[in-house]
Design a protein around this motif. Structure first.
Motif, PDB file in Angstrom:
ATOM      1  N   GLY A  27       0.814  -1.210   0.000  1.00  0.00           N
ATOM      2  CA  GLY A  27       0.000   0.000   0.000  1.00  0.00           C
ATOM      3  C   GLY A  27       0.847   1.260   0.000  1.00  0.00           C
ATOM      4  N   PHE A  54      -6.255  -1.187   7.620  1.00  0.00           N
ATOM      5  CA  PHE A  54      -6.908  -0.355   6.603  1.00  0.00           C
ATOM      6  C   PHE A  54      -6.661   1.125   6.821  1.00  0.00           C
ATOM      7  N   LYS A  96      -3.711   2.199  -2.831  1.00  0.00           N
ATOM      8  CA  LYS A  96      -4.820   1.358  -2.406  1.00  0.00           C
ATOM      9  C   LYS A  96      -4.915   0.076  -3.228  1.00  0.00           C
ATOM     10  N   VAL A  98      -3.148   2.936   5.307  1.00  0.00           N
ATOM     11  CA  VAL A  98      -2.929   3.208   3.882  1.00  0.00           C
ATOM     12  C   VAL A  98      -3.984   4.184   3.408  1.00  0.00           C
ATOM     13  N   ARG A  99      -3.524   5.279   2.822  1.00  0.00           N
ATOM     14  CA  ARG A  99      -4.453   6.312   2.331  1.00  0.00           C
ATOM     15  C   ARG A  99      -3.995   6.786   0.958  1.00  0.00           C
ATOM     16  N   TYR A 113      -2.417  -2.407  -2.024  1.00  0.00           N
ATOM     17  CA  TYR A 113      -2.798  -2.857  -0.686  1.00  0.00           C
ATOM     18  C   TYR A 113      -3.886  -3.919  -0.744  1.00  0.00           C
ATOM     19  N   TYR A 114      -4.950  -3.658  -1.500  1.00  0.00           N
ATOM     20  CA  TYR A 114      -6.066  -4.607  -1.544  1.00  0.00           C
ATOM     21  C   TYR A 114      -5.689  -5.902  -2.265  1.00  0.00           C
TER      22      TYR A 114
END
Length: 312
Positions: free
Chosen positions: A238, A308, A243, A311-312, A246-247
């Motif tokens: 991430g 969650f 994103k 991570v931005r 990350y996912y």
């Protein structure tokens, strides 16, 4: 004029030079002539040593035998022997009581790993689909050390993964200008709190379902701690790819840990049915299967919950 006065006036007056008096060199044992006070320390020390040398006042000579030393100073030797016996008894008492609360000998087993085992175990956590044999190897009713069996649980990888997870969380918070020691401590304490709740809930469930298994509390901590490996991978991807990365990585790790937990705990919780080769039937065995599924399904949920917001 007086003749003596004429003689004195006629002859030149001789200058009187100060007489050079030779100061005798101080011999050994004599005092320095320029010293204001007599130095009596050396004399006293020599006299003291001469008086103490024969072993007076309880001090035995260096060449004395142990029997002579004991006879010369029995009180100090008895005190030393008594202190040594007390220290030995205290050490023995601590060693006995510490195993009641902290199983040190058992913990050594879970840290008996090597580099090859760590590499194989990490590969098994990311790719459990390729592994076939999930049985734990035994030697004389005792499981072999983890470095000899990749299926054996260990505490080295969970401990290192937890520490790395906290460091990666601090890195993620720092890149977002949200880092603070309090927030990092909250992140670590929340992860430990969730792990403790998991262990307690599973132990309570095993007690209610009356499962006869060799699954210990340390085994549960080891199996539940493997999820931190996937959490680290998800947060790092991430940070590098946003994103989407990350996912993708976290989703893969969630599926992998789900399969890993199902295949591992199935042999622990359903040990009786698996050993006999009987299919899972009956209300009790169904409860055991539901418990296994619930434990495995809780891992992806916690992995997402604890990562969650990083991570931005």
């Amino acid at each position: 004029m007086h003749p003596a006065g004429l003689a004195a006036a006629g002859t030149p007056r001789q200058r009187k030079w100060p007489s050079k008096r030779r100061i005798p060199v101080s011999q050994p044992g004599m005092a320095d002539p320029h010293q204001l006070f007599d130095d009596t320390s050396s004399a006293q020390s020599r006299g003291y040593g001469a008086q103490r040398a024969p072993g007076g006042l309880g001090y035995a000579p260096a060449s004395a035998s142990p029997q002579e030393a004991f006879l010369a100073d029995p009180v100090s030797n008895m005190a030393m022997a008594y202190g040594s016996s007390l220290a030995a008894q205290g050490k023995e008492l601590v060693d006995k009581n510490i195993d009641r609360f902290i199983p040190v000998t058992k913990l050594k087993y879970y840290f008996a790993v090597d580099t090859m085992y760590v590499g194989k175990k990490l590969g098994l956590l990311f790719f459990p689909y390729l592994h076939q044999d999930w049985e734990v190897q035994y030697q004389q009713d005792t499981p072999v050390a983890p470095r000899f069996d990749v299926n054996a649980p260990d505490l080295y990888i969970p401990a290192m993964a937890f520490i790395t997870y906290v460091l990666v969380a601090g890195l993620a918070l720092g890149t977002q200008d949200r880092f603070s020691p309090d927030l990092l401590g909250l992140q670590a304490s929340s992860a430990l709190a969730w792990l403790t709740l998991e262990v307690l809930a599973i132990l309570l469930s095993l007690y209610l379902v009356t499962v006869n298994t060799d699954l210990t509390t340390i085994d549960l901590v080891a199996f539940l701690g493997y999820k931190y490996v996937g959490m680290i991978g998800g947060v790092l991807m991430g940070l590098l790819f946003g994103k989407i990365g990350y996912y993708l990585v976290l989703g893969w790790c969630c599926v992998s840990i789900f399969v890993f937990m199902i295949r591992t705990l199935r042999l622990k919780i359903l040990a009786e049915a698996a050993a006999e080769g009987v299919p899972v039937r009956g209300a009790r065995n169904q409860l055991r299967m539901y418990l296994t599924m619930a434990v495995a399904a809780a891992q992806p949920l916690l992995m997402y919950w604890l990562t969650f917001h990083l991570v931005r």
